[in-house]
Design a protein around this motif. Structure first.
Motif, PDB file in Angstrom:
ATOM      1  N   ARG A 146      34.975  37.344  25.192  1.00  0.00           N
ATOM      2  CA  ARG A 146      35.760  38.399  24.998  1.00  0.00           C
ATOM      3  C   ARG A 146      35.441  39.574  26.085  1.00  0.00           C
ATOM      4  O   ARG A 146      36.196  40.302  26.611  1.00  0.00           O
ATOM      5  CB  ARG A 146      35.525  39.164  23.446  1.00  0.00           C
ATOM      6  N   ALA A 147      34.177  39.685  26.328  1.00  0.00           N
ATOM      7  CA  ALA A 147      33.580  40.377  27.502  1.00  0.00           C
ATOM      8  C   ALA A 147      34.211  40.182  28.892  1.00  0.00           C
ATOM      9  O   ALA A 147      34.555  40.988  29.532  1.00  0.00           O
ATOM     10  CB  ALA A 147      32.148  40.575  27.769  1.00  0.00           C
ATOM     11  N   GLU A 148      34.561  38.878  29.060  1.00  0.00           N
ATOM     12  CA  GLU A 148      35.230  38.458  30.272  1.00  0.00           C
ATOM     13  C   GLU A 148      36.495  39.233  30.299  1.00  0.00           C
ATOM     14  O   GLU A 148      36.999  39.478  31.486  1.00  0.00           O
ATOM     15  CB  GLU A 148      35.444  37.109  30.345  1.00  0.00           C
ATOM     16  N   LYS A 149      37.247  39.367  29.413  1.00  0.00           N
ATOM     17  CA  LYS A 149      38.819  40.008  29.576  1.00  0.00           C
ATOM     18  C   LYS A 149      38.707  41.620  29.193  1.00  0.00           C
ATOM     19  O   LYS A 149      39.563  42.222  29.401  1.00  0.00           O
ATOM     20  CB  LYS A 149      39.445  39.505  28.361  1.00  0.00           C
ATOM     21  N   GLN A 150      37.579  41.970  28.311  1.00  0.00           N
ATOM     22  CA  GLN A 150      37.621  43.416  27.793  1.00  0.00           C
ATOM     23  C   GLN A 150      36.318  44.420  27.949  1.00  0.00           C
ATOM     24  O   GLN A 150      36.104  45.115  27.806  1.00  0.00           O
ATOM     25  CB  GLN A 150      37.950  43.476  26.064  1.00  0.00           C
ATOM     26  N   LEU A 163      30.875  36.354  34.689  1.00  0.00           N
ATOM     27  CA  LEU A 163      31.159  37.112  35.673  1.00  0.00           C
ATOM     28  C   LEU A 163      32.116  36.617  36.757  1.00  0.00           C
ATOM     29  O   LEU A 163      32.708  37.554  37.497  1.00  0.00           O
ATOM     30  CB  LEU A 163      29.752  37.397  36.541  1.00  0.00           C
ATOM     31  N   ARG A 164      32.260  35.384  36.866  1.00  0.00           N
ATOM     32  CA  ARG A 164      33.285  34.735  37.755  1.00  0.00           C
ATOM     33  C   ARG A 164      33.821  33.768  37.293  1.00  0.00           C
ATOM     34  O   ARG A 164      33.734  32.455  37.574  1.00  0.00           O
ATOM     35  CB  ARG A 164      32.274  34.189  38.917  1.00  0.00           C
ATOM     36  N   PRO A 165      34.971  34.045  36.167  1.00  0.00           N
ATOM     37  CA  PRO A 165      35.519  32.970  35.463  1.00  0.00           C
ATOM     38  C   PRO A 165      36.559  32.177  36.605  1.00  0.00           C
ATOM     39  O   PRO A 165      36.936  32.536  37.501  1.00  0.00           O
ATOM     40  CB  PRO A 165      36.491  33.755  34.635  1.00  0.00           C
ATOM     41  N   GLY A 206      46.389  40.709  40.298  1.00  0.00           N
ATOM     42  CA  GLY A 206      45.003  40.721  41.221  1.00  0.00           C
ATOM     43  C   GLY A 206      43.644  40.242  40.531  1.00  0.00           C
ATOM     44  O   GLY A 206      42.581  40.456  41.150  1.00  0.00           O
ATOM     45  N   ARG A 207      43.767  40.089  39.320  1.00  0.00           N
ATOM     46  CA  ARG A 207      42.528  39.490  38.676  1.00  0.00           C
ATOM     47  C   ARG A 207      42.008  38.089  39.497  1.00  0.00           C
ATOM     48  O   ARG A 207      40.799  38.345  39.470  1.00  0.00           O
ATOM     49  CB  ARG A 207      42.546  39.157  37.128  1.00  0.00           C
ATOM     50  N   VAL A 208      42.809  37.194  39.673  1.00  0.00           N
ATOM     51  CA  VAL A 208      42.460  36.368  40.401  1.00  0.00           C
ATOM     52  C   VAL A 208      42.529  36.495  41.984  1.00  0.00           C
ATOM     53  O   VAL A 208      43.596  36.791  42.271  1.00  0.00           O
ATOM     54  CB  VAL A 208      43.341  35.006  39.878  1.00  0.00           C
ATOM     55  N   ASP A 209      41.288  36.450  42.420  1.00  0.00           N
ATOM     56  CA  ASP A 209      41.078  37.161  43.931  1.00  0.00           C
ATOM     57  C   ASP A 209      40.954  35.722  44.748  1.00  0.00           C
ATOM     58  O   ASP A 209      40.860  35.998  46.053  1.00  0.00           O
ATOM     59  CB  ASP A 209      40.130  37.916  43.911  1.00  0.00           C
ATOM     60  N   ARG A 210      40.922  34.564  44.104  1.00  0.00           N
ATOM     61  CA  ARG A 210      40.512  33.365  45.128  1.00  0.00           C
ATOM     62  C   ARG A 210      41.130  32.320  44.640  1.00  0.00           C
ATOM     63  O   ARG A 210      41.114  32.013  43.453  1.00  0.00           O
ATOM     64  CB  ARG A 210      39.081  33.125  45.419  1.00  0.00           C
TER      65      ARG A 210
END
Length: 398
Positions: A153-157, A178-180, A287-291
């Motif tokens: 949940r913290a990953e998203k909120q 931290l790096r999903p 922009g959440r996925v940066d790579r």
């Protein structure tokens, strides 16, 4: 390597230095956390398992007005809730959404399995919303002095959950928080494109130009990624488009389209829409996925045939709040790895010296995560037990 900034299995190195009494070690841990209150930044403690990191966290939370306590699983959340309540603290865990807490679980589960948030996709139109125990308990948990939640949940909120908090504490390995990372079979992009195409019809009917533009770009992106994977001969980074704003109620519209594309008359899904594929496409556009890397593997070669497997691997970086001290507590981690994942400086506040160990420590470099299948974990444990037939106790720390 595809994940150059993600830590690999490293050799365990015991703490060095002078022996320190456990009581002094614990006092230093408590003092460090209390001292960080009002001093925003990232802090790390790699004190050994059983040394009292959770106790130190609880002592600091007693002095903070409002805290966020992040645990690996819902089971951990429930356990810590009971401990903190027993210590006289106002603590509440955000409940798990399941068949017991949600009256509309069948639809909520289908949305979750399609890579969408049930809260954003299903709850707004749910017939049980006004009497929903899950929403009521979640609201109560977020109003508590200590809100306990999971890494997932913290990953998203995290940004929302950490608002108006004086302290955030993250327990155990925070790599996936931290790096999903998502791994996607390119063939799954076909269904994403179909869902976006269907959802565009709703956007037209509602006269929502912003939503239509986003869905049109998402459909184009899914097709572009698929074409790139078909032509790929070797692993390479994917050039990403400039991010665009996420329209309001996007997931609600996507869920409506999913049901039309792959649902039956009872809203059951006839075939799944890959949740990671949805997360990848939406994440790239917002922009959440940066790579993203197009990974090409050749697992089978002979003189007569040669074939390869293509996978899209995308990673994002969870934005950390800048106005609150955040502690990472992980006996198997290190401050540098956390800093590499965050892209920020991390203060290592592990007490100096070493504690006397009751038993010798032996490292077995097996990768066990929340996604590891239970039967795989069971085989590891069985192997360890066979290799240590004289062991008197077997304990598993999750």
């Amino acid at each position: 390597a595809v994940h150059s900034d993600r830590p690999t299995v490293e050799r365990f190195e015991p703490h060095s230095g002078d022996l320190v009494e456990l009581s002094d070690w614990r006092s230093e841990m408590v003092a460090a956390r209390v001292d960080s209150l009002g001093k925003p930044g990232l802090y790390f403690d790699a004190s050994p398992t059983g040394s009292g990191k959770s106790h130190a966290a609880a002592e600091a939370m007693k002095q903070a007005n409002r805290s966020l306590y992040i645990q690996p699983t819902h089971a951990n959340c429930a356990e810590e809730e009971q401990k903190l309540i027993a210590a006289g603290l106002d603590a509440k865990a955000i409940p798990e959404m399941d068949e017991h807490s949600c009256k509309n679980w069948n639809e909520a589960r289908n949305a979750l399995q399609s890579g969408l948030s049930a809260g954003a996709a299903v709850c707004p139109g749910c017939p049980f919303r006004k009497s929903c125990g899950y929403l009521a308990n979640s609201k109560e948990a977020q109003a508590a002095a200590i809100t306990i939640t999971t890494h997932a949940r913290a990953e998203k909120q995290l940004g929302t959950l950490a608002e108006n908090r004086d302290l955030v504490i993250v327990e155990e390995d925070a790599t996936n928080l931290l790096r999903p990372t998502v791994s996607v079979d390119p063939r799954a992009l076909n269904s994403v494109a179909s869902v976006c195409q269907e959802a565009k019809g709703n956007a037209i009917r509602f006269g929502n130009d912003e939503l239509f533009h986003f869905l049109e770009e998402a459909e184009k992106l899914a097709e572009l990624l698929l074409d790139g994977c078909r032509a790929a001969k070797q692993t390479k980074a994917v050039t990403l488009p400039q991010p665009i704003g996420e329209p309001k109620h996007l997931e609600k519209h996507l869920w409506r389209a999913v049901k039309l594309v792959v649902g039956d008359s009872t809203d059951n899904l006839t075939q799944p829409v890959d949740p990671d594929a949805v997360s990848l496409v939406v994440g790239i556009l917002t922009g959440r996925v940066d790579r993203v890397v197009c990974q090409v593997d050749e697992p089978h070669k002979t003189r007569k045939e040669r074939w390869h497997i293509v996978t899209l691997v995308g990673s994002s970086r969870t934005a950390l709040p800048q106005s609150v001290p955040i502690w990472f507590q992980d006996a198997t981690g290190d401050a540098k790895s956390i800093g590499d994942l965050c892209g920020q400086a991390v203060a290592n506040r592990t007490p100096q010296g070493r504690l006397a160990t009751q038993q010798a420590i032996k490292q077995l470099p097996k990768d066990v995560t929340n996604k590891t299948r239970p039967e795989v974990v069971a085989s590891y444990i069985e192997g360890w037990m066979r290799a240590n037939p004289n062991a008197k106790k077997v304990g598993v720390i999750c």
